[in-house]
Design a protein around this motif. Structure first.
Motif, PDB file in Angstrom:
ATOM      1  N   VAL A 135       0.842  -1.202   0.000  1.00 37.85           N
ATOM      2  CA  VAL A 135       0.000   0.000   0.000  1.00 37.85           C
ATOM      3  C   VAL A 135       0.874   1.248   0.000  1.00 37.85           C
ATOM      4  O   VAL A 135       0.669   2.190  -0.790  1.00 37.85           O
ATOM      5  CB  VAL A 135      -0.950   0.004   1.205  1.00 37.85           C
ATOM      6  CG1 VAL A 135      -1.690   1.336   1.315  1.00 37.85           C
ATOM      7  CG2 VAL A 135      -1.945  -1.141   1.110  1.00 37.85           C
ATOM      8  N   LEU A 139       0.527   2.998  -3.686  1.00 39.93           N
ATOM      9  CA  LEU A 139      -0.335   4.173  -3.599  1.00 39.93           C
ATOM     10  C   LEU A 139       0.431   5.400  -3.122  1.00 39.93           C
ATOM     11  O   LEU A 139       0.150   6.520  -3.565  1.00 39.93           O
ATOM     12  CB  LEU A 139      -1.531   3.878  -2.693  1.00 39.93           C
ATOM     13  CG  LEU A 139      -2.453   2.758  -3.200  1.00 39.93           C
ATOM     14  CD1 LEU A 139      -3.655   2.596  -2.278  1.00 39.93           C
ATOM     15  CD2 LEU A 139      -2.915   3.016  -4.622  1.00 39.93           C
ATOM     16  N   ARG A 148      -6.042   8.053  -5.171  1.00 47.41           N
ATOM     17  CA  ARG A 148      -5.378   6.863  -4.641  1.00 47.41           C
ATOM     18  C   ARG A 148      -6.441   5.975  -4.005  1.00 47.41           C
ATOM     19  O   ARG A 148      -7.041   6.337  -2.997  1.00 47.41           O
ATOM     20  CB  ARG A 148      -4.307   7.260  -3.617  1.00 47.41           C
ATOM     21  CG  ARG A 148      -3.283   8.223  -4.199  1.00 47.41           C
ATOM     22  CD  ARG A 148      -2.322   8.773  -3.170  1.00 47.41           C
ATOM     23  NE  ARG A 148      -1.479   9.800  -3.775  1.00 47.41           N
ATOM     24  CZ  ARG A 148      -0.203  10.015  -3.462  1.00 47.41           C
ATOM     25  NH1 ARG A 148       0.376   9.270  -2.535  1.00 47.41           N
ATOM     26  NH2 ARG A 148       0.485  10.960  -4.069  1.00 47.41           N
ATOM     27  N   LEU A 150      -7.803   2.153  -2.656  1.00 48.42           N
ATOM     28  CA  LEU A 150      -7.485   0.840  -2.100  1.00 48.42           C
ATOM     29  C   LEU A 150      -8.767   0.016  -2.014  1.00 48.42           C
ATOM     30  O   LEU A 150      -9.801   0.523  -1.578  1.00 48.42           O
ATOM     31  CB  LEU A 150      -6.863   0.974  -0.703  1.00 48.42           C
ATOM     32  CG  LEU A 150      -6.546  -0.337   0.026  1.00 48.42           C
ATOM     33  CD1 LEU A 150      -5.446  -1.109  -0.689  1.00 48.42           C
ATOM     34  CD2 LEU A 150      -6.161  -0.057   1.475  1.00 48.42           C
ATOM     35  N   ILE A 174      -2.378   3.248   5.158  1.00 49.10           N
ATOM     36  CA  ILE A 174      -3.345   4.117   4.477  1.00 49.10           C
ATOM     37  C   ILE A 174      -3.020   5.584   4.753  1.00 49.10           C
ATOM     38  O   ILE A 174      -3.057   6.427   3.845  1.00 49.10           O
ATOM     39  CB  ILE A 174      -4.768   3.753   4.929  1.00 49.10           C
ATOM     40  CG1 ILE A 174      -5.207   2.418   4.289  1.00 49.10           C
ATOM     41  CG2 ILE A 174      -5.757   4.862   4.576  1.00 49.10           C
ATOM     42  CD1 ILE A 174      -6.491   1.858   4.860  1.00 49.10           C
ATOM     43  N   VAL A 179      -3.992   7.738   1.140  1.00 52.29           N
ATOM     44  CA  VAL A 179      -5.061   7.116   0.359  1.00 52.29           C
ATOM     45  C   VAL A 179      -6.317   7.987   0.422  1.00 52.29           C
ATOM     46  O   VAL A 179      -6.674   8.513   1.486  1.00 52.29           O
ATOM     47  CB  VAL A 179      -5.349   5.691   0.879  1.00 52.29           C
ATOM     48  CG1 VAL A 179      -6.560   5.085   0.178  1.00 52.29           C
ATOM     49  CG2 VAL A 179      -4.116   4.808   0.683  1.00 52.29           C
ATOM     50  N   VAL A 182     -11.140   4.105   0.193  1.00 53.03           N
ATOM     51  CA  VAL A 182     -10.989   2.706   0.584  1.00 53.03           C
ATOM     52  C   VAL A 182     -12.325   2.018   0.345  1.00 53.03           C
ATOM     53  O   VAL A 182     -13.346   2.405   0.918  1.00 53.03           O
ATOM     54  CB  VAL A 182     -10.573   2.561   2.057  1.00 53.03           C
ATOM     55  CG1 VAL A 182     -10.413   1.085   2.417  1.00 53.03           C
ATOM     56  CG2 VAL A 182      -9.270   3.312   2.332  1.00 53.03           C
ATOM     57  N   PRO A 200      -9.268   9.416   4.524  1.00 53.03           N
ATOM     58  CA  PRO A 200      -9.899   8.854   3.332  1.00 53.03           C
ATOM     59  C   PRO A 200     -11.382   8.580   3.548  1.00 53.03           C
ATOM     60  O   PRO A 200     -11.864   8.479   4.682  1.00 53.03           O
ATOM     61  CB  PRO A 200      -9.126   7.548   3.105  1.00 53.03           C
ATOM     62  CG  PRO A 200      -8.623   7.171   4.458  1.00 53.03           C
ATOM     63  CD  PRO A 200      -8.337   8.467   5.160  1.00 53.03           C
TER      64      PRO A 200
END
Length: 256
Positions: A135, A139, A148, A150, A174, A179, A182, A200
């Motif tokens: 990750v 990312l 970005r 996930l 993360i 990120v 998600v 995120p």
């Protein structure tokens, strides 16, 4: 990021083998009309990881607009057999894709999927230190301004006995990778959360085409539009005459 939003279609928990025929027959057209830059399926594409179910799943996925990012769920591993021990992901790799931690790129977007279902876990998931590092590398190394994203089957925010093993290291990764989005599934109940200020957006999709609905929430998928300053999540629900937008959630884009 340009002035145009990045659009992501998020499906989950298809459970082919325990599916709603009307949902299966109509969902690809509904997703295609949205014109996503990426279509994400966060696991449980099959009911019992049987070959015929994977064949149905592959047929449906081939009708969805690409590029396509898929990950495994707990139902995509054989339930009780020697295959779970010796070849747990063989059928998934044969029908869905050989890479269990796949990555995809599209204009303005970098996405990574994680395989969160180890064969030795019955239902709940795990993210390893290697995956957390992935990750950070994939990312965290995305071009400035790109979205970005996930994706994994098990929601990272769940606590208590159902929590993800490796949850703390995943959340650290993360944060480190900055990120933006998600995506997860598993619960069959749509959800949108921003767990910490500026963090995120966590989106859980419902069960997209299966009869395994919960809390009187029918088949659904999530249409996500990421703008420069906000993220808009539309939950698309199956009704008698097709698909319609239900709840719409708008939250600030991380870093905006």
């Amino acid at each position: 990021m340009s002035g145009r939003p990045v659009v992501v279609a998020h499906l989950s928990d298809l459970h082919l083998g325990a599916h709603d025929r009307a949902a299966v027959e109509s969902i690809a057209d509904d997703v295609t009309r949205a014109g996503p830059a990426l279509t994400v399926v966060t696991g449980d594409s099959t009911m019992r990881a049987r070959t015929g179910e994977f064949r149905r799943a592959r047929h449906l996925l081939d009708r969805l607009p690409g590029p396509l990012l898929t990950v495994t769920g707990n139902h995509d591993v054989p339930l009780v057999s020697w295959r779970r021990v010796l070849r747990p992901y063989h059928r998934y790799r044969t029908w869905m894709g050989t890479d269990l931690d796949p990555d995809r790129t599209a204009p303005g977007l970098v996405a990574l999927g994680l395989q969160s279902m180890p064969r030795w876990r019955w239902k709940n998931g795990r993210v390893s230190a290697r995956q957390a590092a992935l990750v950070t590398r994939v990312l965290g190394g995305a071009p400035a301004g790109d979205l970005r994203l996930l994706a994994l089957h098990h929601p990272p925010l769940v606590t208590g006995p159902d929590r993800l093993i490796g949850r703390a290291r995943l959340l650290d990764a993360i944060r480190a990778a900055r990120v933006d989005l998600v995506l997860a599934g598993h619960t069959h109940v749509p959800d949108v959360r921003v767990p910490w200020p500026g963090g995120p957006v966590f989106v859980v999709a419902g069960t997209s085409v299966s009869r395994r609905t919960r809390h009187e929430i029918g088949c659904s998928w999530s249409l996500i539009s990421v703008h420069e300053g906000e993220v808009v999540v539309q939950e698309r629900y199956l009704v008698d005459d097709g698909w319609t937008t239900g709840r719409v959630v708008t939250v600030p884009r991380p870093g905006s």
